[in-house]
Design an enzyme around this catalytic site. Structure first.
Site, PDB file in Angstrom:
ATOM      1  N   ARG A 187       3.170   3.780   7.188  1.00  0.00           N
ATOM      2  CA  ARG A 187       3.384   5.101   6.591  1.00  0.00           C
ATOM      3  C   ARG A 187       2.898   5.113   5.165  1.00  0.00           C
ATOM      4  NH1 ARG A 187       9.277   7.409   8.166  1.00  0.00           N
ATOM      5  NH2 ARG A 187       9.138   7.029  10.402  1.00  0.00           N
ATOM      6  N   ASP A 205       3.749   7.765   1.798  1.00  0.00           N
ATOM      7  CA  ASP A 205       4.605   8.897   1.451  1.00  0.00           C
ATOM      8  C   ASP A 205       3.809  10.125   1.017  1.00  0.00           C
ATOM      9  OD1 ASP A 205       6.828   7.399   2.008  1.00  0.00           O
ATOM     10  OD2 ASP A 205       7.196   6.838  -0.081  1.00  0.00           O
ATOM     11  N   ARG A 225       6.379   2.288  -5.762  1.00  0.00           N
ATOM     12  CA  ARG A 225       6.645   3.236  -6.847  1.00  0.00           C
ATOM     13  C   ARG A 225       7.893   2.864  -7.636  1.00  0.00           C
ATOM     14  NH1 ARG A 225       6.264   8.727  -3.708  1.00  0.00           N
ATOM     15  NH2 ARG A 225       6.992   9.562  -5.706  1.00  0.00           N
TER      16      ARG A 225
END
Lengths: 261, 261
Positions: free
Chosen positions: B49, B51, B196
């Site tokens: 994945r 984001d 992040r």
């Protein structure tokens, strides 16, 4: 007091540098921010025009104030906070009273970027052109530009240039590690539309429409109708403006680069 | 027949990779284009994945077809014409039937870019952060990430990771000629939000909120509330995915770079 201001702008959302009655321009936006910040009308004189959509990695303008700025660095900082994200000021510096951003400029450099494949990160920053180009041939043609000084072929119809004479000191293509083509051209002056018309015609050399001899004939013809259609604005950057060193020196890091790497 | 597809995407306009009932995703857009082009429903399985808003300079997915493609290069070419400008396919290649884009991936690399000044050309491609950062200190802290394998501190609350164990092989900052900071991190796997949160916390080290010892204590705490708020998505790129060489080799030029120079 006269100041030179060094800036960079992404031209995508502007009708070029020069103030206009209608439509956002870089000059109009900059003067609006200066007028707001300094609480008096400020007019600027730029190093030259750039056309709609054309970028400037480096640009210089001058303006006059009745009283000197107490802290030009702080003024630049506050100006950046007022300006939109697509215009960045790197320095404001006092200069001699007679210094002129346009008339004292000795040389200008433009760069044009072409990427030969689809790239999701460079749209609006380069011309994405999906054909094979013969860079060697484009360079042999580009070298001819140094042999001529009448660039009428690449001028714009009905533009009010007094003369179409330009002294080109450098013109050539290079290819980056990423495979992006970069055309660099330096001259004492440029005609309106000239770099894009030159690039468009050189790309026609690169894709085989013209050979180098035909390119020479096109330059010599001084016939506007023989230039190829101009390359798109999104790939073009004003890259440098040079002044006599006693008058103004470009600051280190004065330009913003269209690169994150 | 199973195929691996290599692509790049600008995440700005997508709710991440993974297909969702509502909102544009990269997977949904890619599957739509494949289904249109091949005239049968095509489902893809991605390497992982990403984001909302996160980019991929390099991404790999697999899909199955009943009949082999006669010319995968031509399929990739036509797919690029169908896809929007923010998704680019660089190659479609046949692989062994059991090859799996997600489960066979050995390592992933992310890069995060921070520019310490206003730049009209890199908005949406980097985090523009106008403070001074101590890169040496950020690097001493980043080196600690190689000593730990439980990254619960940087996990997302309520995410359904079975385990928070990751093996980090590389983590460090470099500074480009342009003055852009680049954080590179390689690991066998990443938790949602992890890069992040790591970058946000390292930036707090760089600006002096934490020293290197405090950073170590934060990592060891396995306390989600001690991680700094995550750095913005716009600076983050999935940069590489590695497979066993007998299974799949990344193509030369398989990635698109966020750079024109």
């Amino acid at each position: 007091m006269r100041y030179f201001i060094e800036l960079s702008y992404n031209g995508r959302n502007y009708f070029g540098w020069q103030r206009q009655p209608k439509g956002a321009t870089v000059q109009g936006t900059l003067e609006g921010a200066l007028t707001t910040l300094l609480r008096r009308p400020v007019e600027t004189t730029g190093a030259g025009r750039t056309d709609t959509g054309v970028h400037a990695a480096y640009y210089v303008a001058h303006f006059d104030l009745d009283e000197p700025l107490s802290d030009p660095r702080h003024t630049a900082y506050k100006l950046n906070a007022l300006l939109p994200c697509d215009i960045a000021v790197s320095r404001i510096a006092p200069v001699a009273d007679g210094a002129h951003a346009r008339f004292d400029a000795l040389e200008r450099e433009y760069r044009y970027f072409i990427e030969l494949r689809k790239n999701p990160f460079t749209r609006g920053s380069v011309w994405q052109y999906y054909r094979t180009l013969d860079v060697g041939r484009m360079n042999r043609a580009a070298a001819l530009l140094l042999e001529y000084d009448d660039f009428t072929t690449f001028a714009k119809l009905n533009s009010n240039n007094r003369t179409n004479i330009c002294h080109v000191m450098q013109a050539g293509w290079s290819v980056s590690e990423q495979g992006v083509l970069c055309f660099r051209i330096r001259a004492d002056r440029f005609l309106r539309n000239m770099v894009r018309a030159v690039v468009g015609t050189l790309v026609d050399v690169g894709r085989g429409r013209y050979d180098v001899g035909e390119f020479r004939a096109i330059v010599e013809s001084r016939d506007l109708s023989r230039a190829s259609s101009g390359a798109p604005a999104e790939g073009l950057y004003l890259w440098d403006v040079t002044y006599p060193s006693g008058l103004f020196r470009r600051s280190e890091g004065g330009a913003c680069m269209p690169s994150v790497m």
